[in-house]
Design a protein around this motif. Structure first.
Motif, short mmCIF file in Angstrom:
data_model
loop_
_atom_site.label_atom_id
_atom_site.label_comp_id
_atom_site.label_asym_id
_atom_site.label_seq_id
_atom_site.Cartn_x
_atom_site.Cartn_y
_atom_site.Cartn_z
N LEU A 190 0.85 -1.19 0.00
CA LEU A 190 0.00 0.00 0.00
C LEU A 190 0.88 1.24 0.00
CD1 LEU A 190 -2.48 -1.12 2.80
CD2 LEU A 190 -2.99 -0.98 0.37
N SER A 191 0.40 2.30 -0.62
CA SER A 191 1.16 3.55 -0.59
C SER A 191 0.96 4.21 0.78
CB SER A 191 0.68 4.49 -1.69
OG SER A 191 -0.63 4.97 -1.38
N PRO A 192 1.91 5.06 1.19
CA PRO A 192 1.70 5.80 2.45
C PRO A 192 0.39 6.59 2.43
CG PRO A 192 3.99 5.97 1.79
CD PRO A 192 3.25 5.30 0.65
N ARG A 193 0.02 7.10 1.26
CA ARG A 193 -1.25 7.84 1.14
C ARG A 193 -2.44 6.93 1.46
NH1 ARG A 193 -5.25 9.44 -2.34
NH2 ARG A 193 -5.70 11.65 -2.44
N GLN A 194 -2.43 5.70 0.93
CA GLN A 194 -3.51 4.75 1.22
C GLN A 194 -3.56 4.43 2.71
OE1 GLN A 194 -2.03 1.87 -1.69
NE2 GLN A 194 -4.16 1.66 -2.40
N ILE A 195 -2.42 4.24 3.32
CA ILE A 195 -2.36 3.91 4.75
C ILE A 195 -2.92 5.06 5.57
CG2 ILE A 195 -0.80 3.41 6.68
CD1 ILE A 195 1.06 2.06 4.48
N ARG A 196 -2.53 6.30 5.22
CA ARG A 196 -3.08 7.47 5.94
C ARG A 196 -4.59 7.59 5.72
NH1 ARG A 196 2.01 9.59 4.30
NH2 ARG A 196 1.09 10.48 2.43
N TYR A 197 -5.06 7.23 4.52
CA TYR A 197 -6.50 7.26 4.24
C TYR A 197 -7.24 6.30 5.16
CZ TYR A 197 -10.94 6.49 1.87
OH TYR A 197 -12.27 6.35 1.59
N TYR A 198 -6.71 5.09 5.35
CA TYR A 198 -7.34 4.13 6.25
C TYR A 198 -7.32 4.62 7.69
CZ TYR A 198 -7.29 1.03 2.22
OH TYR A 198 -7.49 0.48 0.98
N GLU A 199 -6.31 5.39 8.03
CA GLU A 199 -6.29 6.02 9.35
C GLU A 199 -7.40 7.07 9.45
OE1 GLU A 199 -3.45 8.70 12.28
OE2 GLU A 199 -2.64 8.02 10.36
N GLU A 200 -7.55 7.89 8.41
CA GLU A 200 -8.62 8.91 8.38
C GLU A 200 -9.99 8.26 8.49
OE1 GLU A 200 -8.28 11.20 4.79
OE2 GLU A 200 -6.21 11.78 5.25
N ARG A 201 -10.15 7.09 7.90
CA ARG A 201 -11.43 6.36 7.92
C ARG A 201 -11.60 5.57 9.22
NH1 ARG A 201 -15.12 8.14 5.06
NH2 ARG A 201 -16.07 6.10 4.94
N GLN A 202 -10.66 5.72 10.12
CA GLN A 202 -10.66 5.08 11.45
C GLN A 202 -10.70 3.56 11.35
OE1 GLN A 202 -13.91 7.11 13.46
NE2 GLN A 202 -12.47 8.61 14.26
N LEU A 203 -9.87 3.04 10.45
CA LEU A 203 -9.72 1.61 10.32
C LEU A 203 -8.42 1.13 10.95
CD1 LEU A 203 -10.89 1.15 6.63
CD2 LEU A 203 -12.15 0.59 8.71
N ILE A 204 -7.50 2.06 11.14
CA ILE A 204 -6.18 1.75 11.71
C ILE A 204 -5.79 2.89 12.64
CG2 ILE A 204 -4.84 2.78 9.81
CD1 ILE A 204 -3.98 -0.60 11.16
N PHE A 205 -5.11 2.56 13.72
CA PHE A 205 -4.80 3.55 14.75
C PHE A 205 -3.33 3.50 15.13
CE2 PHE A 205 -9.20 2.26 15.04
CZ PHE A 205 -9.86 3.48 15.03
N PRO A 206 -2.46 4.13 14.34
CA PRO A 206 -1.03 4.12 14.68
C PRO A 206 -0.75 5.00 15.89
CG PRO A 206 -1.41 5.58 12.84
CD PRO A 206 -2.73 4.91 13.14
#
Length: 95
Positions: free
Chosen positions: A21-37
């Motif tokens: 996944l691109s860093p942009r995709q990973i940050r998007y999943y964070e924005e969608r509250q699917l991942i919580f780094p």
């Protein structure tokens, strides 16, 4: 010993390499509250469990599942786990 899987020590660049996944995709999943780094000094840190979850998210997305549906299922699982924990605690306190 499974605790290492949950330590937040992996940078977004490494997660990107591991998941494809691109860093942009990973940050998007964070924005969608699917991942919580974790965040330290503005740097995102992920765990091996997060990497596994991101791969699962990516697979679901390839199957056409929307992020809101993934979040709904994730929250349903969390609620069920919490409910089971409350039931177990209730019965343990009666023994």
């Amino acid at each position: 010993m499974d605790s290492y899987k949950h330590k937040k020590v992996i940078s977004i660049g490494i997660v990107s390499e591991l998941t494809g996944l691109s860093p942009r995709q990973i940050r998007y999943y964070e924005e969608r509250q699917l991942i919580f780094p974790d965040r330290s000094k503005g740097t995102r840190k992920y765990s091996f469990a997060d990497v596994e979850w991101l791969v699962e998210i990516a697979n679901k997305r390839e199957e056409g599942v929307q992020t809101r549906e993934i979040r709904y299922e994730m929250m349903k699982e969390i609620r069920e786990t919490m409910r089971k924990g409350q039931i177990n605690a209730h019965f343990r306190s009666r023994m």
